[in-house]
Design a protein around this motif. Structure first.
Motif, PDB file in Angstrom:
ATOM      1  N   HIS A 234      59.764  56.509  -8.587  1.00  0.00           N
ATOM      2  CA  HIS A 234      59.458  57.946  -8.604  1.00  0.00           C
ATOM      3  C   HIS A 234      59.827  58.681  -7.327  1.00  0.00           C
ATOM      4  N   THR A 235      60.449  57.981  -6.390  1.00  0.00           N
ATOM      5  CA  THR A 235      60.740  58.702  -5.148  1.00  0.00           C
ATOM      6  C   THR A 235      62.238  58.915  -4.911  1.00  0.00           C
ATOM      7  N   TYR A 236      63.068  58.025  -5.428  1.00  0.00           N
ATOM      8  CA  TYR A 236      64.507  58.218  -5.238  1.00  0.00           C
ATOM      9  C   TYR A 236      64.896  59.522  -5.952  1.00  0.00           C
ATOM     10  N   ALA A 237      65.385  60.480  -5.173  1.00  0.00           N
ATOM     11  CA  ALA A 237      65.799  61.799  -5.681  1.00  0.00           C
ATOM     12  C   ALA A 237      64.624  62.702  -6.070  1.00  0.00           C
ATOM     13  N   GLN A 238      63.398  62.276  -5.755  1.00  0.00           N
ATOM     14  CA  GLN A 238      62.295  63.250  -5.839  1.00  0.00           C
ATOM     15  C   GLN A 238      61.870  63.676  -4.429  1.00  0.00           C
ATOM     16  N   ILE A 239      61.634  62.683  -3.551  1.00  0.00           N
ATOM     17  CA  ILE A 239      61.291  63.053  -2.175  1.00  0.00           C
ATOM     18  C   ILE A 239      62.349  62.483  -1.226  1.00  0.00           C
ATOM     19  N   GLY A 252      63.739  49.089  -5.520  1.00  0.00           N
ATOM     20  CA  GLY A 252      64.348  49.379  -6.817  1.00  0.00           C
ATOM     21  C   GLY A 252      63.964  50.777  -7.272  1.00  0.00           C
ATOM     22  N   ALA A 253      64.847  51.413  -8.038  1.00  0.00           N
ATOM     23  CA  ALA A 253      64.533  52.743  -8.585  1.00  0.00           C
ATOM     24  C   ALA A 253      65.301  52.940  -9.887  1.00  0.00           C
ATOM     25  N   SER A 254      64.835  53.899 -10.665  1.00  0.00           N
ATOM     26  CA  SER A 254      65.507  54.266 -11.917  1.00  0.00           C
ATOM     27  C   SER A 254      66.190  55.609 -11.715  1.00  0.00           C
ATOM     28  N   LEU A 255      67.448  55.692 -12.083  1.00  0.00           N
ATOM     29  CA  LEU A 255      68.172  56.944 -11.851  1.00  0.00           C
ATOM     30  C   LEU A 255      67.976  57.937 -12.988  1.00  0.00           C
ATOM     31  N   HIS A 256      67.488  57.441 -14.151  1.00  0.00           N
ATOM     32  CA  HIS A 256      67.194  58.372 -15.256  1.00  0.00           C
ATOM     33  C   HIS A 256      65.875  59.098 -15.005  1.00  0.00           C
ATOM     34  N   LYS A 257      65.175  58.712 -13.951  1.00  0.00           N
ATOM     35  CA  LYS A 257      63.991  59.503 -13.606  1.00  0.00           C
ATOM     36  C   LYS A 257      64.466  60.695 -12.768  1.00  0.00           C
ATOM     37  N   TRP A 258      64.290  60.673 -11.476  1.00  0.00           N
ATOM     38  CA  TRP A 258      64.441  61.923 -10.737  1.00  0.00           C
ATOM     39  C   TRP A 258      65.876  62.336 -10.436  1.00  0.00           C
ATOM     40  N   LEU A 259      66.836  61.431 -10.589  1.00  0.00           N
ATOM     41  CA  LEU A 259      68.219  61.869 -10.375  1.00  0.00           C
ATOM     42  C   LEU A 259      68.788  62.541 -11.620  1.00  0.00           C
ATOM     43  N   CYS A 357      53.808  64.792  -4.525  1.00  0.00           N
ATOM     44  CA  CYS A 357      54.884  65.773  -4.714  1.00  0.00           C
ATOM     45  C   CYS A 357      54.762  66.342  -6.123  1.00  0.00           C
ATOM     46  N   ALA A 358      55.650  65.954  -7.057  1.00  0.00           N
ATOM     47  CA  ALA A 358      55.613  66.575  -8.399  1.00  0.00           C
ATOM     48  C   ALA A 358      54.409  66.129  -9.222  1.00  0.00           C
ATOM     49  N   ILE A 359      54.101  64.838  -9.149  1.00  0.00           N
ATOM     50  CA  ILE A 359      53.148  64.248 -10.100  1.00  0.00           C
ATOM     51  C   ILE A 359      51.707  64.424  -9.643  1.00  0.00           C
ATOM     52  N   ALA A 360      50.832  64.758 -10.594  1.00  0.00           N
ATOM     53  CA  ALA A 360      49.388  64.722 -10.324  1.00  0.00           C
ATOM     54  C   ALA A 360      48.683  64.325 -11.611  1.00  0.00           C
TER      55      ALA A 360
END
Ligand code: PLP
Length: 423
Positions: A234-239, A252-259, A357-360
């Protein structure tokens, strides 16, 4: 109706308008003198961004934590790549496939601030992190640390290596509202013993949006000889951050999430000196393939996805990471500050701007999370996901806006929470 009003109405109605990257750049040029935090509150600007998306009008989508749908232009580019690869067929696969993938991976590495020989493209965070957990050279009795608040897929893989290799799992629980970074560091520190080998850590807890003090935890763990694997889903390309800045060993990160890349794209980072000891999921010849490349044998994949990652990067970098982060944080605070102190309302996300950041996540006393999510959808046309995890001390609905979310949509959420809480 003048052009501006037309564009605004069409955007609000959810119709995707032609919105090229050059139009985005022009729009940005007009506001380039605005600091990111000032632009974050400019609804006109973000209504323009919204205009580049095709949004389903049936509900307000506040479940962007699963994946970030693509702006229409990126989606079109993706479809173009599907056609291009289909047109060239095996010729594409046998000629430029790997060099194109490598070039995109190098751009992803540049965004992460690491060297291109430390990062590969995978299908998602699960594949990236499970590859490390499964491929780690465990010995019976080795200990691994994780948290109740971590993502389920990785917790399951640790259970598997427990059964398979005799690894001992130590599961901590992170407080939702820590008084300091040190309080969080101490939670992990207490779980470390001389047998601890690997500590898994969520950069942002997916169910609450809580940003953990990763660098401080890495420093503490490294002093004790423990490696750290960071879940950056949830942080790659969000924060904004760099992987070397976190100083972790695996990420590790998923690019279909924040990118906003197409579904089925992720990254794995392995610190240069660690790759040799991880067993690949799919075998590579040990003597000729070295470094992280030995973890990158995949078999045939939908390679057009790799190409569309490049378009998603173009969009993200044109918009600007700081602008995106500031807008997302503004949106989260916009609604949480309006409900946080209401009677019967429990916000499960820290109040400090640096810790979210975005999520709450919000719960209402007396309403089970599943019922709350169902009532938000049926009565208020708000789509968000229920999180019912007493073990993680989180019971509520996860609310995740995106860059196309408008403050007026969050006003609906605030109204709903007021009414449902009886405030
Ligand atoms: C923190 C976290 N880690 C890992 C994942 C798994 O992501 P994926 O399904 O893309 O592998 C998710 C998915 O929501 C997540 O929130």
């Amino acid at each position: 109706m003048d052009k501006r009003t037309f564009l605004k109405r069409a955007a609000l109605a959810g119709a995707a308008l032609p919105f090229s990257l050059s139009a985005l750049a022009d729009r940005l040029a007009r506001v380039s003198h605005h600091p990111a935090t000032a632009l974050a509150t400019n609804e006109d600007f973000w209504t323009g961004i919204r205009g580049g998306y095709r949004l389903k009008p049936d509900y307000i989508n506040l479940e962007n934590g699963y994946y970030n749908i693509q702006p229409a232009e990126i989606l079109d580019a993706f479809i173009g790549h599907v056609k291009e690869v289909n047109y060239e067929g095996a010729y594409y696969m046998r000629t430029v496939q790997f060099e194109r993938k490598k070039a995109i991976a190098a751009r992803l590495a540049a965004l992460a601030g690491c060297s291109p020989d430390e990062l590969i493209i995978t299908r998602n965070t699960t594949e990236s992190l499970d590859m490390i957990i499964a491929g780690y050279p465990w010995k019976a009795g080795d200990e691994a640390i994780m948290a109740e608040q971590d993502y389920g897929a990785m917790l399951l893989m640790f259970k598997q290596v427990e059964r398979r290799h005799g690894v001992v799992r130590k599961t901590v629980s992170v407080p939702n509202h820590p008084a300091s970074d040190e309080e969080v560091v101490a939670v992990y520190e207490k779980a470390i013993t001389p047998k601890t080998k690997l500590l898994m850590l969520s950069h942002m807890v997916n169910i609450t949006g809580h940003i953990l003090p990763v660098r401080k935890i890495c420093d503490m763990a490294h002093q004790k000889g423990v490696e750290v694997m960071v879940d950056g889903a949830h942080t790659y390309a969000q924060i904004e951050h760099t992987i070397p800045g976190l100083d972790c060993d695996y990420y590790g990160a998923s690019l279909h999430k924040w990118l906003s890349a197409p579904l089925g794209a992720g990254i794995l980072y392995v610190r240069r000196d660690k790759a040799a000891k991880i067993w690949p999921l799919l075998a590579e010849p040990d003597d000729t393939t070295t470094g992280i490349a030995r973890l990158n044998h995949t078999g045939t994949l939908p390679v057009h996805t790799d190409l569309a990652i490049g378009d998603a990067l173009d969009y993200y970098q044109t918009l600007g990471p700081a602008r995106k982060e500031a807008r997302l944080r503004y949106l989260q605070q916009y609604w949480t500050t309006k409900v946080r102190d209401l009677p019967n309302v429990i916000v499960n996300t820290p109040v400090e701007p640096t810790r979210a950041c975005a999520i709450a996540n919000v719960g209402i006393k007396g309403i089970p999370p599943g019922d709350l999510a169902a009532r938000l959808l049926t009565k208020y046309k708000i789509y968000a996901v229920a999180i019912d995890s007493p073990a993680a001390n989180v019971q509520g609905v996860r609310v995740t806006p995106n860059i196309f979310t408008l403050s007026t949509e969050l006003d609906e959420l605030v109204r709903a929470v007021h009414e449902l809480a009886g405030a």
